[in-house]
Each structure stands twice: as structure tokens, then as C-alpha cells.
Design an enzyme around this catalytic site. Structure first.
Site, PDB file in Angstrom:
ATOM      1  N   ASP A 292     -30.497   5.614  54.121  1.00 48.60           N
ATOM      2  CA  ASP A 292     -30.274   5.883  55.529  1.00 48.60           C
ATOM      3  C   ASP A 292     -29.302   4.794  56.019  1.00 48.60           C
ATOM      4  O   ASP A 292     -29.150   3.760  55.353  1.00 48.60           O
ATOM      5  CB  ASP A 292     -31.635   5.786  56.232  1.00 48.60           C
ATOM      6  CG  ASP A 292     -31.525   5.839  57.724  1.00 48.60           C
ATOM      7  OD1 ASP A 292     -30.955   6.811  58.227  1.00 48.60           O
ATOM      8  OD2 ASP A 292     -32.003   4.897  58.386  1.00 48.60           O
TER       9      ASP A 292
ATOM     10  N   ASP B  49     -28.467   3.645  59.911  1.00 50.47           N
ATOM     11  CA  ASP B  49     -28.960   2.840  61.032  1.00 50.47           C
ATOM     12  C   ASP B  49     -30.382   2.364  60.751  1.00 50.47           C
ATOM     13  O   ASP B  49     -31.292   3.170  60.558  1.00 50.47           O
ATOM     14  CB  ASP B  49     -28.979   3.683  62.324  1.00 50.47           C
ATOM     15  CG  ASP B  49     -27.598   4.177  62.712  1.00 50.47           C
ATOM     16  OD1 ASP B  49     -26.727   3.341  62.967  1.00 50.47           O
ATOM     17  OD2 ASP B  49     -27.395   5.404  62.747  1.00 50.47           O
TER      18      ASP B  49
ATOM     19  N   GLY C 122     -33.621   8.103  63.666  1.00 51.81           N
ATOM     20  CA  GLY C 122     -33.289   9.082  62.634  1.00 51.81           C
ATOM     21  C   GLY C 122     -33.006  10.475  63.184  1.00 51.81           C
ATOM     22  O   GLY C 122     -32.535  11.346  62.459  1.00 51.81           O
ATOM     23  N   VAL C 123     -33.282  10.669  64.475  1.00 52.11           N
ATOM     24  CA  VAL C 123     -33.090  11.990  65.105  1.00 52.11           C
ATOM     25  C   VAL C 123     -31.638  12.079  65.600  1.00 52.11           C
ATOM     26  O   VAL C 123     -31.112  11.106  66.149  1.00 52.11           O
ATOM     27  CB  VAL C 123     -34.083  12.160  66.274  1.00 52.11           C
ATOM     28  CG1 VAL C 123     -33.815  13.430  67.060  1.00 52.11           C
ATOM     29  CG2 VAL C 123     -35.517  12.137  65.742  1.00 52.11           C
TER      30      VAL C 123
ATOM     31  N   ARG D 288     -28.076  13.101  67.686  1.00 51.36           N
ATOM     32  CA  ARG D 288     -27.747  12.817  69.082  1.00 51.36           C
ATOM     33  C   ARG D 288     -28.223  13.921  70.026  1.00 51.36           C
ATOM     34  O   ARG D 288     -28.835  13.659  71.068  1.00 51.36           O
ATOM     35  CB  ARG D 288     -26.230  12.635  69.206  1.00 51.36           C
ATOM     36  CG  ARG D 288     -25.811  11.774  70.365  1.00 51.36           C
ATOM     37  CD  ARG D 288     -24.296  11.620  70.407  1.00 51.36           C
ATOM     38  NE  ARG D 288     -23.733  11.137  69.160  1.00 51.36           N
ATOM     39  CZ  ARG D 288     -22.433  11.195  68.844  1.00 51.36           C
ATOM     40  NH1 ARG D 288     -21.575  11.739  69.688  1.00 51.36           N
ATOM     41  NH2 ARG D 288     -21.999  10.741  67.679  1.00 51.36           N
TER      42      ARG D 288
ATOM     43  N   SER E 253     -26.245  10.143  61.581  1.00 46.10           N
ATOM     44  CA  SER E 253     -25.193   9.706  62.502  1.00 46.10           C
ATOM     45  C   SER E 253     -23.835  10.327  62.213  1.00 46.10           C
ATOM     46  O   SER E 253     -23.359  10.324  61.081  1.00 46.10           O
ATOM     47  CB  SER E 253     -25.066   8.184  62.442  1.00 46.10           C
ATOM     48  OG  SER E 253     -23.991   7.775  63.265  1.00 46.10           O
ATOM     49  N   LYS E 254     -23.203  10.811  63.299  1.00 38.92           N
ATOM     50  CA  LYS E 254     -21.835  11.319  63.180  1.00 38.92           C
ATOM     51  C   LYS E 254     -20.846  10.166  63.102  1.00 38.92           C
ATOM     52  O   LYS E 254     -19.684  10.352  62.774  1.00 38.92           O
ATOM     53  CB  LYS E 254     -21.504  12.216  64.381  1.00 38.92           C
ATOM     54  CG  LYS E 254     -22.297  13.504  64.386  1.00 38.92           C
ATOM     55  CD  LYS E 254     -21.808  14.449  65.458  1.00 38.92           C
ATOM     56  CE  LYS E 254     -22.389  15.825  65.206  1.00 38.92           C
ATOM     57  NZ  LYS E 254     -21.935  16.816  66.158  1.00 38.92           N
ATOM     58  N   ASN E 255     -21.297   8.977  63.444  1.00 44.36           N
ATOM     59  CA  ASN E 255     -20.430   7.792  63.389  1.00 44.36           C
ATOM     60  C   ASN E 255     -20.484   7.106  62.026  1.00 44.36           C
ATOM     61  O   ASN E 255     -19.850   6.072  61.832  1.00 44.36           O
ATOM     62  CB  ASN E 255     -20.854   6.788  64.468  1.00 44.36           C
ATOM     63  CG  ASN E 255     -20.621   7.312  65.874  1.00 44.36           C
ATOM     64  OD1 ASN E 255     -19.498   7.656  66.227  1.00 44.36           O
ATOM     65  ND2 ASN E 255     -21.672   7.400  66.674  1.00 44.36           N
TER      66      ASN E 255
ATOM     67  N   ASP F 226     -35.867   3.831  57.579  1.00 40.31           N
ATOM     68  CA  ASP F 226     -36.565   2.985  58.563  1.00 40.31           C
ATOM     69  C   ASP F 226     -37.286   3.827  59.612  1.00 40.31           C
ATOM     70  O   ASP F 226     -37.883   3.273  60.529  1.00 40.31           O
ATOM     71  CB  ASP F 226     -35.565   2.070  59.284  1.00 40.31           C
ATOM     72  CG  ASP F 226     -34.687   2.851  60.248  1.00 40.31           C
ATOM     73  OD1 ASP F 226     -34.136   3.895  59.830  1.00 40.31           O
ATOM     74  OD2 ASP F 226     -34.575   2.447  61.414  1.00 40.31           O
TER      75      ASP F 226
HETATM   76  P1  B16 Z   1     -24.912   9.205  66.284  1.00 38.08           P
HETATM   77  P2  B16 Z   1     -29.733   7.223  60.708  1.00 38.08           P
HETATM   78  C1  B16 Z   1     -29.474   8.018  63.241  1.00 38.08           C
HETATM   79  O1  B16 Z   1     -28.938   7.419  62.090  1.00 38.08           O
HETATM   80  C2  B16 Z   1     -30.112   6.986  64.150  1.00 38.08           C
HETATM   81  O2  B16 Z   1     -31.329   6.554  63.567  1.00 38.08           O
HETATM   82  C3  B16 Z   1     -30.429   7.579  65.490  1.00 38.08           C
HETATM   83  O3  B16 Z   1     -30.920   6.569  66.348  1.00 38.08           O
HETATM   84  C4  B16 Z   1     -29.175   8.215  66.084  1.00 38.08           C
HETATM   85  O4  B16 Z   1     -29.476   8.868  67.300  1.00 38.08           O
HETATM   86  C5  B16 Z   1     -28.634   9.247  65.090  1.00 38.08           C
HETATM   87  O5  B16 Z   1     -28.353   8.611  63.858  1.00 38.08           O
HETATM   88  C6  B16 Z   1     -27.369   9.900  65.582  1.00 38.08           C
HETATM   89  O6  B16 Z   1     -26.337   8.948  65.627  1.00 38.08           O
HETATM   90  O7  B16 Z   1     -25.104   9.301  67.745  1.00 38.08           O
HETATM   91  O8  B16 Z   1     -24.140   7.965  65.856  1.00 38.08           O
HETATM   92  O9  B16 Z   1     -24.354  10.457  65.686  1.00 38.08           O
HETATM   93  O10 B16 Z   1     -30.865   6.306  60.999  1.00 38.08           O
HETATM   94  O11 B16 Z   1     -30.139   8.610  60.238  1.00 38.08           O
HETATM   95  O12 B16 Z   1     -28.683   6.593  59.826  1.00 38.08           O
HETATM   96 MG    MG Z   2     -32.412   4.982  60.347  1.00 40.90          MG
END
Ligand code: B16
Ligand code: MG
Length: 214
Positions: free
Chosen positions: A10, A12, A47-48, A50, A117-119, A171
Site C-alpha cells: 500500500d 499512504d 485506504g478508501v 477519494r 490513490s490517484k496521486n 496500514d
Molecule cells: P487520492 P492508500 C489511499 O491510499 C489513502 O489511504 C486514502 O486516505 C485516500 O483517500 C485514498 O488513497 C485516495 O487518495 O485522493 O490521492 O486519490 O492507502 O490505498 O495508498
Molecule cells: Mg494506506
């Protein structure tokens, strides 16, 4: 468990502590919407993706938005998030990450990303670790978000491996659920709430011994 051929990470909260930045951005979004939002509420968003995160916040406040307003709040949140990580660099990798990526690569163990995350591509780049990854599956390429196992199943499939040959590092409760649903061994990292949920629990990645799994 031996015979592990890949590690699926994962992003974030496992590779980098950007969960606190997501939290700050959602707090500001909720405040602007007039919805109270606590650290406990945020736990359910880890993990959820956006879109689903904003839906959950609106549910907390018993509010609805037009589709245009919904979209503009997604942009609003992401701008706060991106501004807050503008100085992100290799120095922000969590303890043990760099050493484990190097060790896995040198042992011929494949490395994958399974993030909502899309980032993620931009963040991997800024952390200077993109070169370690054999496969990157992120929020841009999945149909079903965590806790659905798709993100990890796609990672294993792209590597030509069975879930039983891969470890998933997570996490978040949503991510551990996704890993277990997909038939992966789940390693909970850095979130004490996962202590009795994940198959294995580590305070951080310095505690992980790859030799025990290959
Ligand atoms: P983004 P992961 C998740 O990443 C984050 O845990 C979560 O807090 C966030 O809302 C989600 O990515 C979407 O991220 O806004 O950057 O697209 O923990 O799955 O790596
Ligand atoms: Mg995470």
C-alpha cells in the site's frame, strides 16, 4: 510461510506518512461543509478512495450535494492535499522502506504497489522509488475500491503470480480486508488497530524479516 515471490505495498501509511495529510485535507473539507469530522471518523476513510471518502463524510453530516458541487469538493480536497505534500522527497519514506525495497530487489523478489490513490505515480516519483516497482496498480486503474481485493489481485496477476505467493503490506482496515478477501497474507503496519486483524503485525518495516518468507 515460505515461497513468497512478491511484496505488494500500500502507499499512504505504509511507504510514506501521507495519511496525516489526507486527514488534514478531509478535516478542512468537512469544516467547509459544516460537518464535524474526528480522527476516529478518519480511521474509516484510510485506504478508501477519494469519491467514497467524500460520500462517507457527507453521510456523517447527513448532507447531499449536486454532482457539480460534489466534484468541486473533490478538487478542493485534492488541492489542499497536494499543497501539503509539495515538499515530499525521499527523506519522507517511512523507516525500513528503502532497505526492504533494496533487499527484495537484490533477492529477486518482485515488488508491486496496490494503492487507492490517484496521486500514487507522482508520489512514487517524488519519493525516488519508482525504479523498484515491477508493477504499479493505483486508484486510476481499478473498478472496485478497497475493501474489494481487485487492486491486489490485479497486482498479482500482472506479475503472473498467485495471491498465495504474495504478501500485502497495509496500514488500513479496508486494505487488510481487501488482502484477506483476495487470499493474500496480510501484514498490518504502523496502525495498532490492525494488531488483531492482520495476519502479522509490525510497528514499522524495520521489523520485517524477508528471509523468513522466501
Ligand atoms: P487520492 P492508500 C489511499 O491510499 C489513502 O489511504 C486514502 O486516505 C485516500 O483517500 C485514498 O488513497 C485516495 O487518495 O485522493 O490521492 O486519490 O492507502 O490505498 O495508498
Ligand atoms: Mg494506506
Amino acid at each position: 510461510m515460505a515461497n513468497v515471490k512478491a511484496l505488494l505495498f500500500d502507499l499512504d501509511g505504509v511507504l510514506v506518512s501521507t495519511e496525516k495529510n489526507h486527514f488534514i485535507a478531509w478535516c478542512e473539507t468537512a469544516r467547509t461543509l459544516g460537518i464535524s469530522f474526528s480522527k476516529e471518523d478518519n480511521e474509516a476513510l484510510k485506504g478508501v478512495n477519494r469519491v467514497d471518502s467524500l460520500k462517507q463524510i457527507l453521510k456523517l453530516g447527513n448532507k447531499t450535494l449536486s454532482s457539480e458541487a460534489f466534484e468541486s469538493f473533490l478538487v478542493f480536497k485534492n488541492k489542499i492535499y497536494l499543497d501539503s505534500i509539495s515538499t515530499l522527497s525521499e527523506a519522507d519514506l517511512l523507516p525500513g522502506v528503502h532497505a526492504l525495497l533494496r533487499q527484495a530487489q537484490s533477492m529477486g523478489v518482485k515488488i508491486g504497489l496496490g494503492s487507492s490513490s490517484k496521486n500514487a505515480p507522482m508520489i512514487l516519483d517524488r519519493l525516488g522509488v519508482k525504479r523498484f516497482f515491477d508493477v504499479v496498480i493505483d486508484g486510476n486503474g481499478v473498478t472496485y475500491p478497497k475493501p474489494h481485493p481487485e487492486v491486489f489481485l490485479n497486482g498479482a496477476k500482472a506479475l503472473g503470480l498467485d495471491p498465495s505467493e504474495c504478501l500485502v503490506f497495509e496500514d488500513a482496515l479496508s486494505g487488510v480486508t481487501a488482502a484477506k478477501e483476495g487470499g493474500f497474507l496480510s501484514i498490518g503496519v504502523g496502525n495498532p488497530l490492525l494488531q488483531n486483524v492482520a495476519d502479522v503485525y509490525l510497528n514499522n518495516l524495520t521489523e520485517f524479516r524477508l528471509e523468513a518468507y522466501v
